[in-house]
Design an enzyme around this catalytic site. Structure first.
Site, PDB file in Angstrom:
ATOM      1  N   GLU A   1      -1.830 -11.211  35.135  1.00 24.81           N
ATOM      2  CA  GLU A   1      -1.139 -10.532  34.038  1.00 24.81           C
ATOM      3  C   GLU A   1      -1.171  -9.031  34.245  1.00 24.81           C
ATOM      4  O   GLU A   1      -1.792  -8.528  35.179  1.00 24.81           O
ATOM      5  CB  GLU A   1      -1.769 -10.911  32.691  1.00 24.81           C
TER       6      GLU A   1
ATOM      7  N   LYS B   1     -10.329 -12.012  23.821  1.00 22.81           N
ATOM      8  CA  LYS B   1      -9.830 -10.637  23.670  1.00 22.81           C
ATOM      9  C   LYS B   1     -11.000  -9.770  23.210  1.00 22.81           C
ATOM     10  O   LYS B   1     -11.132  -9.436  22.031  1.00 22.81           O
ATOM     11  CB  LYS B   1      -8.654 -10.610  22.688  1.00 22.81           C
TER      12      LYS B   1
ATOM     13  N   ARG C   1      -6.774 -16.403  16.846  1.00 26.32           N
ATOM     14  CA  ARG C   1      -7.244 -15.962  18.176  1.00 26.32           C
ATOM     15  C   ARG C   1      -8.470 -15.067  18.049  1.00 26.32           C
ATOM     16  O   ARG C   1      -9.401 -15.152  18.850  1.00 26.32           O
ATOM     17  CB  ARG C   1      -6.107 -15.240  18.917  1.00 26.32           C
TER      18      ARG C   1
HETATM   19  N1  PMP Z   1      -2.744  -9.642  28.177  1.00 23.85           N
HETATM   20  C1  PMP Z   1      -3.595  -8.670  27.823  1.00 23.85           C
HETATM   21  C2  PMP Z   1      -4.718  -8.326  28.734  1.00 23.85           C
HETATM   22  C3  PMP Z   1      -3.420  -7.983  26.611  1.00 23.85           C
HETATM   23  O1  PMP Z   1      -4.256  -7.012  26.249  1.00 23.85           O
HETATM   24  C4  PMP Z   1      -2.326  -8.333  25.772  1.00 23.85           C
HETATM   25  C5  PMP Z   1      -2.119  -7.599  24.474  1.00 23.85           C
HETATM   26  N2  PMP Z   1      -2.831  -8.208  23.433  1.00 23.85           N
HETATM   27  C6  PMP Z   1      -1.455  -9.355  26.195  1.00 23.85           C
HETATM   28  C7  PMP Z   1      -1.704  -9.988  27.403  1.00 23.85           C
HETATM   29  C8  PMP Z   1      -0.295  -9.786  25.344  1.00 23.85           C
HETATM   30  O2  PMP Z   1      -0.739 -10.494  24.229  1.00 23.85           O
HETATM   31  P1  PMP Z   1       0.034 -10.452  22.833  1.00 23.85           P
HETATM   32  O3  PMP Z   1       1.432 -10.882  23.104  1.00 23.85           O
HETATM   33  O4  PMP Z   1      -0.705 -11.387  21.969  1.00 23.85           O
HETATM   34  O5  PMP Z   1      -0.019  -9.033  22.368  1.00 23.85           O
END
Ligand code: PMP
Length: 286
Positions: free
Chosen positions: A179, A146, A50
């Protein structure tokens, strides 16, 4: 605590990067938050993939192979003798001039921080609000990337702070549920589990993917489907997922109590199963 920067380890107080780094000047960079449980880095390969996808989307060429990036994470844990940790892996555009043109930045900066972190226990659930700040549209700055620019989430978090709750949920630009500020959302109604699709301005969370797999293997009906606030208000259970958050149930949204403020049976089941496997999927450190 020793911190990795561009090939060397530094003590925390000496771990510094340039004020000309575009990661700082423009938020021009990408990162991952990763966990290690009992000496196993949870889904390290998926996190590295990622990270490289985020970088590629920004035309940021990481001049290290993925295997080397994995080693950086492993070495950072080893040098700090950590088995249970939260890891922050960051790649910035690097040092440039005061203009925003990335071509002025010759080498990306890579740093990695690992701090001790025990798994969260005895979570009582969280209260959330719906933020009036909309999640970035996919055609503006896709939340699938990200990037170091977290201002969209931070603005929503500030609203949650003012409201005296733990977290804020963001809607996408069309008004569908997207989210949380740092986590994905799951909704359960009549034993069917739903989570917003990637087209609803969400990060493809690695915990999200893990929970989807666990739910499928456990025989639950699980769908990626666009949802509105109505779906949240009438939900039987709501929970969030994330590397830091793991699985946490929501007890209140916009003042409305969910499942009498208690941990629901489906969330409990998925959460227990996640705890059972989290130290078993990934790369061994030692
Ligand atoms: N959405 C956002 C905006 C985030 O910052 C995160 C944390 N990385 C997540 C969702 C959850 O992703 P992950 O399960 O890969 O940590």
């Amino acid at each position: 605590m020793k911190i990795y920067i561009d090939g060397n380890f530094f003590e925390k107080e000496d771990a510094k990067i340039s004020v000309y780094d575009h990661g700082l000047l423009y938020g021009d960079g990408v990162f991952e938050g990763i966990r290690a449980y009992e000496g196993v880095v949870f889904k390290l390969k998926e996190h590295i993939d990622r990270l490289y996808d985020s970088a590629e989307s920004l035309a940021l060429k990481i001049q290290l192979p993925k295997e080397k990036m994995e080693e950086i994470v492993i070495e950072t844990l080893k040098i700090n003798k950590l088995t249970d940790a939260y890891i922050r892996l960051v790649v910035t555009r690097g040092v440039g001039d005061l203009g925003l043109d990335p071509r002025k930045c010759k080498y990306p900066t890579v740093f990695c921080i690992a701090e001790p972190m025990e798994p969260l226990l005895g979570e009582d659930g969280i209260k959330v609000i719906t933020s009036s700040i909309r999640r970035l549209p996919v055609d503006v700055l896709n939340p699938a990337v990200k990037s170091l620019n977290y201002l969209n989430s931070i603005l929503a978090k500030i609203q949650a702070n003012y409201a005296g709750v733990h977290e804020a949920f963001l809607l996408d630009s069309e008004g569908y549920v997207a989210e949380g500020t740092g986590d994905n959302i799951f909704v359960i109604k009549n034993s069917v589990i739903k989570t917003p699709p990637l087209s609803s301005s969400v990060l493809k969370g690695i915990t999200r993917d893990t929970v989807v797999d666990i739910a499928k293997e456990s025989g639950y009906k699980i769908l990626e489907e666009k949802m509105t606030l109505h779906d949240l208000f009438v939900a039987d259970e709501i929970f969030i997922t994330g590397t830091a958050a793991e699985l946490i149930h929501v007890i209140e949204i916009d003042g409305r109590v969910i499942n009498e403020g208690k941990l629901g049976s489906v969330t409990k089941d998925l959460s227990q199963k996640f705890k059972e496997i989290r130290s078993k999927i990934g790369r061994k450190v030692y």
